[in-house]
Design a protein around this motif. Structure first.
Motif, mmCIF file in Angstrom:
data_model
loop_
_atom_site.group_PDB
_atom_site.id
_atom_site.type_symbol
_atom_site.label_atom_id
_atom_site.label_comp_id
_atom_site.label_asym_id
_atom_site.label_seq_id
_atom_site.Cartn_x
_atom_site.Cartn_y
_atom_site.Cartn_z
ATOM 1 N N ASP A 131 -38.062 -17.936 -23.154
ATOM 2 C CA ASP A 131 -37.120 -16.828 -23.392
ATOM 3 C C ASP A 131 -37.791 -15.453 -23.289
ATOM 4 O O ASP A 131 -37.516 -14.556 -24.097
ATOM 5 C CB ASP A 131 -36.484 -16.980 -24.792
ATOM 6 C CG ASP A 131 -35.724 -18.297 -24.915
ATOM 7 O OD1 ASP A 131 -35.455 -18.893 -23.848
ATOM 8 O OD2 ASP A 131 -35.456 -18.745 -26.050
ATOM 9 N N VAL A 132 -38.694 -15.327 -22.287
ATOM 10 C CA VAL A 132 -39.446 -14.066 -22.181
ATOM 11 C C VAL A 132 -38.512 -12.899 -21.821
ATOM 12 O O VAL A 132 -38.844 -11.742 -22.052
ATOM 13 C CB VAL A 132 -40.597 -14.158 -21.145
ATOM 14 C CG1 VAL A 132 -41.614 -15.188 -21.571
ATOM 15 C CG2 VAL A 132 -40.078 -14.398 -19.756
ATOM 16 N N ASP A 133 -37.347 -13.207 -21.233
ATOM 17 C CA ASP A 133 -36.440 -12.095 -20.881
ATOM 18 C C ASP A 133 -35.341 -11.947 -21.930
ATOM 19 O O ASP A 133 -34.277 -11.395 -21.677
ATOM 20 C CB ASP A 133 -35.841 -12.291 -19.484
ATOM 21 C CG ASP A 133 -35.277 -13.683 -19.308
ATOM 22 O OD1 ASP A 133 -34.798 -14.006 -18.201
ATOM 23 O OD2 ASP A 133 -35.331 -14.454 -20.310
ATOM 24 N N SER A 134 -35.601 -12.466 -23.127
ATOM 25 C CA SER A 134 -34.656 -12.260 -24.248
ATOM 26 C C SER A 134 -35.337 -11.364 -25.285
ATOM 27 O O SER A 134 -36.508 -11.007 -25.126
ATOM 28 C CB SER A 134 -34.368 -13.623 -24.911
ATOM 29 O OG SER A 134 -35.469 -13.976 -25.755
ATOM 30 N N ASP A 135 -34.632 -11.050 -26.373
ATOM 31 C CA ASP A 135 -35.302 -10.236 -27.413
ATOM 32 C C ASP A 135 -35.907 -11.137 -28.501
ATOM 33 O O ASP A 135 -36.308 -10.682 -29.560
ATOM 34 C CB ASP A 135 -34.330 -9.213 -28.024
ATOM 35 C CG ASP A 135 -33.099 -9.905 -28.613
ATOM 36 O OD1 ASP A 135 -32.174 -9.189 -29.036
ATOM 37 O OD2 ASP A 135 -33.097 -11.159 -28.648
ATOM 38 N N PRO A 137 -38.445 -13.922 -27.706
ATOM 39 C CA PRO A 137 -39.327 -14.841 -26.964
ATOM 40 C C PRO A 137 -40.147 -15.689 -27.926
ATOM 41 O O PRO A 137 -40.288 -15.352 -29.106
ATOM 42 C CB PRO A 137 -40.221 -13.899 -26.169
ATOM 43 C CG PRO A 137 -40.296 -12.654 -26.985
ATOM 44 C CD PRO A 137 -38.953 -12.523 -27.643
ATOM 45 N N ILE A 169 -43.091 -15.364 -14.820
ATOM 46 C CA ILE A 169 -42.278 -14.354 -14.115
ATOM 47 C C ILE A 169 -41.652 -15.079 -12.918
ATOM 48 O O ILE A 169 -42.377 -15.652 -12.108
ATOM 49 C CB ILE A 169 -43.128 -13.166 -13.632
ATOM 50 C CG1 ILE A 169 -43.788 -12.461 -14.835
ATOM 51 C CG2 ILE A 169 -42.274 -12.189 -12.834
ATOM 52 C CD1 ILE A 169 -44.669 -11.267 -14.469
ATOM 53 N N ARG A 277 -44.975 -6.918 -15.710
ATOM 54 C CA ARG A 277 -44.091 -7.096 -16.862
ATOM 55 C C ARG A 277 -42.838 -7.836 -16.439
ATOM 56 O O ARG A 277 -42.309 -7.644 -15.346
ATOM 57 C CB ARG A 277 -43.685 -5.726 -17.440
ATOM 58 C CG ARG A 277 -42.690 -5.892 -18.601
ATOM 59 C CD ARG A 277 -41.939 -4.630 -18.939
ATOM 60 N NE ARG A 277 -41.158 -4.817 -20.187
ATOM 61 C CZ ARG A 277 -40.479 -3.844 -20.779
ATOM 62 N NH1 ARG A 277 -40.462 -2.626 -20.253
ATOM 63 N NH2 ARG A 277 -39.824 -4.074 -21.896
ATOM 64 N N HIS A 278 -42.354 -8.696 -17.324
ATOM 65 C CA HIS A 278 -41.028 -9.305 -17.149
ATOM 66 C C HIS A 278 -40.429 -9.473 -18.539
ATOM 67 O O HIS A 278 -40.927 -10.276 -19.340
ATOM 68 C CB HIS A 278 -41.127 -10.652 -16.442
ATOM 69 C CG HIS A 278 -39.800 -11.308 -16.244
ATOM 70 N ND1 HIS A 278 -38.791 -10.772 -15.456
ATOM 71 C CD2 HIS A 278 -39.298 -12.455 -16.772
ATOM 72 C CE1 HIS A 278 -37.733 -11.568 -15.491
ATOM 73 N NE2 HIS A 278 -38.006 -12.594 -16.293
ATOM 74 N N GLY A 279 -39.427 -8.648 -18.866
ATOM 75 C CA GLY A 279 -38.823 -8.720 -20.208
ATOM 76 C C GLY A 279 -39.857 -8.419 -21.267
ATOM 77 O O GLY A 279 -40.474 -7.345 -21.266
ATOM 78 N N ARG A 280 -40.121 -9.368 -22.125
ATOM 79 C CA ARG A 280 -41.061 -9.173 -23.251
ATOM 80 C C ARG A 280 -42.466 -9.699 -22.908
ATOM 81 O O ARG A 280 -43.313 -9.771 -23.793
ATOM 82 C CB ARG A 280 -40.522 -9.914 -24.488
ATOM 83 C CG ARG A 280 -39.203 -9.352 -25.020
ATOM 84 C CD ARG A 280 -39.382 -7.935 -25.524
ATOM 85 N NE ARG A 280 -38.164 -7.384 -26.111
ATOM 86 C CZ ARG A 280 -37.916 -7.365 -27.436
ATOM 87 N NH1 ARG A 280 -38.772 -7.906 -28.261
ATOM 88 N NH2 ARG A 280 -36.813 -6.840 -27.906
ATOM 89 N N ASP A 326 -42.261 0.544 -20.895
ATOM 90 C CA ASP A 326 -41.526 0.603 -19.626
ATOM 91 C C ASP A 326 -42.426 1.072 -18.476
ATOM 92 O O ASP A 326 -42.220 0.697 -17.333
ATOM 93 C CB ASP A 326 -40.327 1.551 -19.754
ATOM 94 C CG ASP A 326 -39.297 1.023 -20.766
ATOM 95 O OD1 ASP A 326 -38.511 1.830 -21.295
ATOM 96 O OD2 ASP A 326 -39.342 -0.198 -21.059
#
Ligand code: FAS
Ligand code: PHB
Length: 391
Positions: A131-135, A137, A169, A277-280, A326
């Protein structure tokens, strides 16, 4: 388990990040697949840029480095056995480098982890990112045969070229750039005094050689070798003889030989994977890029990534600022590409390429001859070698 930052990999990148975060009061957990003895036994880089020394100081792990590190004001370039100096201190207005083995940096950082009780889990197996692209992970892994789960805000993928983070990623979102060089480096570590008080990078008709060191009593040497060469083809005596030939008579006269305490062959490649970087998930160090060791950039580039990433994460926790996070990938990659270019250029300048035709060899010799006589050319080389200023 839960922490603010989950760090995968306890090499220089992961360890340095953990201690910079600790000093700033940000919690983290390090997950390392190998045991401590294996990690501390790895023989790798030998030259630290001033920026890397500054970061180690900020992390509070510079005491032994300042006591034992060898400060160098320059290095030598060899051309078929004749050498000339590149005075990096004079050419860069005072910058120097410190000769201090990566092995020692790793040991100092691990000691800091232990002293500060940073959770550092060795032999963490089957690490997987979720869940690296969730808030929310998390990382799963196996410890002592038990399945574990580590919830976190962010994941730092510091697990090197063969790690698992980069693949978290999605391939469709990744762009990779790679060049595999048609040779490797055969390295030897021996408890003998160095042949010179400076490093010598030598371009010889028989191939590249590097005379380096770890202290006044421990030397590190390398020769360029073919892709298919095996350690058993290189008994110590043959390697010492080849080094004497390639480094030239002056260096050979100062060379003390002795039994190898370590001998290994490393392949050479240039590799960059974008974005970082990818999400978190944030990649740093060799998990995202590899440079040929000629320019002594690998370790220093990992440290430079961590400088940007640590500041970004600390800015987030202290002020809720997401600008650093970012901007991390673009800012780190700007330095990665410049260091990759220098490492590729320095390798192209000093190594014999199997497909090199007589004209290419003449061009290589002409460039070295130009550098020998040009302050401008030497300044360019020196400012890249000591590490470009941080933007
Ligand atoms: P590292 O590869 O050092 O560390 C990654 C860590 O992650 C390792 O401890 C690994 O065990 C762990 N890991 C991997 N997969 C994992 C998983 N799935 N789960 C948990 N943990 C995992 N650079 C120079 O500047 N000068 C040199 O002379 C030089 N010589 C080198 C010689 C060799 C043979 C090699 C391989 C590299 C050399 N380098 C050199 C580059 C090297 O120093 C790297 O740049 C540096 O180790 C980068 O540090 P990290 O990014 O921390 O990666
Ligand atoms: C080393 O001592 O291992 C070393 C030094 C300088 C380099 C590469 C390796 O450019």
């Amino acid at each position: 388990m839960r922490t603010q930052v989950a760090i995968i990999g306890a090499g220089p990148a992961g360890l340095l990040l953990s201690q910079l975060l600790h000093v700033a009061g940000v919690s983290c957990v390090l997950l390392e697949q190998r045991d401590r003895a294996y990690v501390e036994a790895r023989i790798r880089a030998g030259v630290l840029e001033a920026g890397t020394v500054d970061l180690l100081t900020r992390a509070g792990v510079d005491e032994r480095l300042r006591r034992e590190g060898l400060v160098h004001d320059g290095f030598k370039l060899g051309l078929d056995g004749e050498t000339f100096s590149i005075d990096i201190k004079a050419l860069t207005g005072g910058s120097q480098v410190v000769v201090y083995g990566q092995t020692e940096v790793t040991k100092d950082l691990i000691l800091a982890c232990v002293a500060r009780q940073t959770p550092l889990i060795f032999e963490a197996l089957d690490v997987a990112l979720h869940d690296v692209d969730s808030d929310a992970p998390y990382v799963s892994f196996t410890q002592d045969g038990e399945a574990r789960r580590l919830g976190c805000d962010f994941i730092a993928g510091c697990d090197g070229f063969h790690g698992v983070s980069r693949a978290a990623i999605p391939e469709a979102l990744r762009e990779t750039y790679e060049r595999v060089y048609p040779f490797g480096w055969l390295g030897i570590l021996a408890d003998v005094p160095p042949c010179d008080d400076e490093l010598i990078y030598s371009n010889h008709a028989r191939g590249f050689a590097l005379a380096s060191m770890r202290s006044h009593t421990r030397s590190r040497y390398y020769i360029q070798c073919g892709m298919g060469e095996r350690l058993e083809d290189w008994p110590d005596t043959r390697l010492w003889d080849e080094l004497a030939l390639r480094l030239g008579p002056e260096a050979a006269a100062g060379m003390t030989t002795g039994p190898a305490i370590e001998k290994s062959i490393a392949p050479l490649r240039s590799f960059v994977s974008e974005p970082l970087r990818h999400g978190r998930l944030f990649l740093a160090g060799d998990s995202a890029h590899i440079v040929p060791p000629t320019g002594a950039k690998g370790l220093n580039l990992a440290a430079a990534d961590i400088r940007v990433l640590a500041d970004a994460m600390i800015g987030f926790y202290e002020k809720g600022d997401t600008e650093g996070l970012d901007g991390y990938s673009a800012k780190a990659l700007a330095r990665v590409w410049k260091a990759s270019r220098f490492s590729w250029w320095f390798t192209s300048l000093t190594h014999r390429f199997p497909d090199m035709d007589p004209l290419a060899r003449k061009m290589q010799l002409a460039e070295l001859d130009y550098i020998r006589g040009s302050r401008a050319a030497q300044t360019t080389m020196a400012e890249n070698y000591v590490g470009l200023p941080f933007g």
